[in-house]
Design an enzyme around this catalytic site. Sequence first.
Site, PDB file in Angstrom:
ATOM      1  N   ARG A  84     -38.865  21.265  -4.414  1.00  0.00           N
ATOM      2  CA  ARG A  84     -38.572  20.052  -5.171  1.00  0.00           C
ATOM      3  C   ARG A  84     -39.850  19.517  -5.801  1.00  0.00           C
ATOM      4  O   ARG A  84     -40.956  19.821  -5.349  1.00  0.00           O
ATOM      5  CB  ARG A  84     -37.974  18.977  -4.256  1.00  0.00           C
ATOM      6  CG  ARG A  84     -36.666  19.383  -3.594  1.00  0.00           C
ATOM      7  CD  ARG A  84     -36.177  18.271  -2.678  1.00  0.00           C
ATOM      8  NE  ARG A  84     -34.898  18.613  -2.055  1.00  0.00           N
ATOM      9  CZ  ARG A  84     -34.775  19.218  -0.880  1.00  0.00           C
ATOM     10  NH1 ARG A  84     -35.874  19.557  -0.196  1.00  0.00           N
ATOM     11  NH2 ARG A  84     -33.588  19.494  -0.375  1.00  0.00           N
ATOM     12  N   LYS A  96     -36.825  16.336   1.948  1.00  0.00           N
ATOM     13  CA  LYS A  96     -36.005  15.128   2.066  1.00  0.00           C
ATOM     14  C   LYS A  96     -35.940  14.680   3.517  1.00  0.00           C
ATOM     15  O   LYS A  96     -35.874  15.485   4.425  1.00  0.00           O
ATOM     16  CB  LYS A  96     -34.591  15.397   1.554  1.00  0.00           C
ATOM     17  CG  LYS A  96     -34.458  15.357   0.025  1.00  0.00           C
ATOM     18  CD  LYS A  96     -33.006  15.416  -0.379  1.00  0.00           C
ATOM     19  CE  LYS A  96     -32.845  15.238  -1.882  1.00  0.00           C
ATOM     20  NZ  LYS A  96     -31.424  15.283  -2.291  1.00  0.00           N
ATOM     21  N   HIS A 128     -36.304  20.148 -12.555  1.00  0.00           N
ATOM     22  CA  HIS A 128     -35.316  20.483 -11.526  1.00  0.00           C
ATOM     23  C   HIS A 128     -34.591  21.783 -11.850  1.00  0.00           C
ATOM     24  O   HIS A 128     -34.155  22.502 -10.941  1.00  0.00           O
ATOM     25  CB  HIS A 128     -34.299  19.355 -11.369  1.00  0.00           C
ATOM     26  CG  HIS A 128     -33.495  19.458 -10.104  1.00  0.00           C
ATOM     27  ND1 HIS A 128     -34.073  19.379  -8.848  1.00  0.00           N
ATOM     28  CD2 HIS A 128     -32.170  19.659  -9.893  1.00  0.00           C
ATOM     29  CE1 HIS A 128     -33.140  19.504  -7.927  1.00  0.00           C
ATOM     30  NE2 HIS A 128     -31.980  19.685  -8.527  1.00  0.00           N
ATOM     31  N   HIS A 181     -31.982  22.878   2.185  1.00  0.00           N
ATOM     32  CA  HIS A 181     -30.701  22.173   2.106  1.00  0.00           C
ATOM     33  C   HIS A 181     -30.176  21.873   3.504  1.00  0.00           C
ATOM     34  O   HIS A 181     -30.227  22.723   4.392  1.00  0.00           O
ATOM     35  CB  HIS A 181     -29.665  23.017   1.357  1.00  0.00           C
ATOM     36  CG  HIS A 181     -29.874  23.053  -0.112  1.00  0.00           C
ATOM     37  ND1 HIS A 181     -29.373  24.058  -0.919  1.00  0.00           N
ATOM     38  CD2 HIS A 181     -30.533  22.216  -0.954  1.00  0.00           C
ATOM     39  CE1 HIS A 181     -29.710  23.837  -2.177  1.00  0.00           C
ATOM     40  NE2 HIS A 181     -30.412  22.725  -2.218  1.00  0.00           N
ATOM     41  N   TYR A 239     -25.422  28.147  -6.023  1.00  0.00           N
ATOM     42  CA  TYR A 239     -26.281  29.185  -6.572  1.00  0.00           C
ATOM     43  C   TYR A 239     -25.671  30.580  -6.452  1.00  0.00           C
ATOM     44  O   TYR A 239     -26.287  31.563  -6.863  1.00  0.00           O
ATOM     45  CB  TYR A 239     -27.651  29.168  -5.881  1.00  0.00           C
ATOM     46  CG  TYR A 239     -28.375  27.874  -6.081  1.00  0.00           C
ATOM     47  CD1 TYR A 239     -28.912  27.543  -7.327  1.00  0.00           C
ATOM     48  CD2 TYR A 239     -28.501  26.950  -5.052  1.00  0.00           C
ATOM     49  CE1 TYR A 239     -29.553  26.336  -7.523  1.00  0.00           C
ATOM     50  CE2 TYR A 239     -29.149  25.742  -5.240  1.00  0.00           C
ATOM     51  CZ  TYR A 239     -29.671  25.448  -6.484  1.00  0.00           C
ATOM     52  OH  TYR A 239     -30.310  24.246  -6.684  1.00  0.00           O
TER      53      TYR A 239
END
Length: 323
Positions: free
Chosen positions: A174, A196, A263, A290, A299
Amino acid sequence: MNSYPDVIIDFMEYLETIKGRSPNTIKEYGYDVNLLTKYLKARKDKIKIESFEDLKNNIDISKVDSGFYEDVDLVDLHSFMSFLDRTQNDSNITRARKTSSIKTFFKYLINIRKLDIKNPAEELETPKKNSRQPVYLTLEECEKLLDTILEEESDFLRSRDYCIVTLFLNCGMRLSELSNIDIPHIKEDTLTVIGKGDKERTIYLNEACLASIADYLMYRPKIDSPALFVSKKKNRMSNRAIQYRIDHYLELAGFDTSIYSVHKLRHTSATLMYQYGGVDIKVLQEILGHESVATTQIYTHINNKSLKKAVDSNPLNKIKKRT
């Protein structure tokens, strides 16, 4: 944020210090709850709202405290979501985020503020997110972008920006993860990033990444800052500065920056690993950081050539003639 009542400011600080949410998430959740509170105030006081802008600008909630939410019920929340549907062209993803903001806020009121109410958001349904295929660069387009960066005349800018794009395209990280890289985070062929929710994960660096980092470090200013990527002013590059440089090269390479962005480089990395590397979906989930494999599954799209090849390879693909 200065115009927000204390109860919402306290909520945002709770998200930051206790829950460890990202600055963007905190800002979005605060905005959503502030908007909800304005709507509830107008609804309770029977103030006529002509438009979305009218709601944003003409409803004063400065004196609202946690007790204000005691009488809120599910019907009020449905009314708010219906208002947004009428006045805003929000995507399902945005609507889902607003729902999450409301749910999190009422949990905060009940669990932290000890508001003695039945949670009105408990049965608030989250809109389903539209299934979509990610936008990405093909292998040839990636090479074109990298070649464009190599034409940069400044050794410092060329080596730095080439390294940035190489890491994006090879590691699928990211933007915030890349901008926060410190040189000590790199150990031999591994890189530690904070994703995250402040979750730490290890990224393995391939030869292209290691070579681009080594080349860049030859031109990076000798400064005390541990930041890997620094500006010409010798400060850590901000997310916006990195976005600006990526957009610059995308435009030079002839790509539409309203479609392609930083992104999309993450999408590209994931797509190339899946299509060319035969990477297992669970492994790809770990690489991308993730939380749910459901996020990673976007994906697993397959290009048309692969579909055609699959159909052609069917053992029944034979023309039979009547004898």
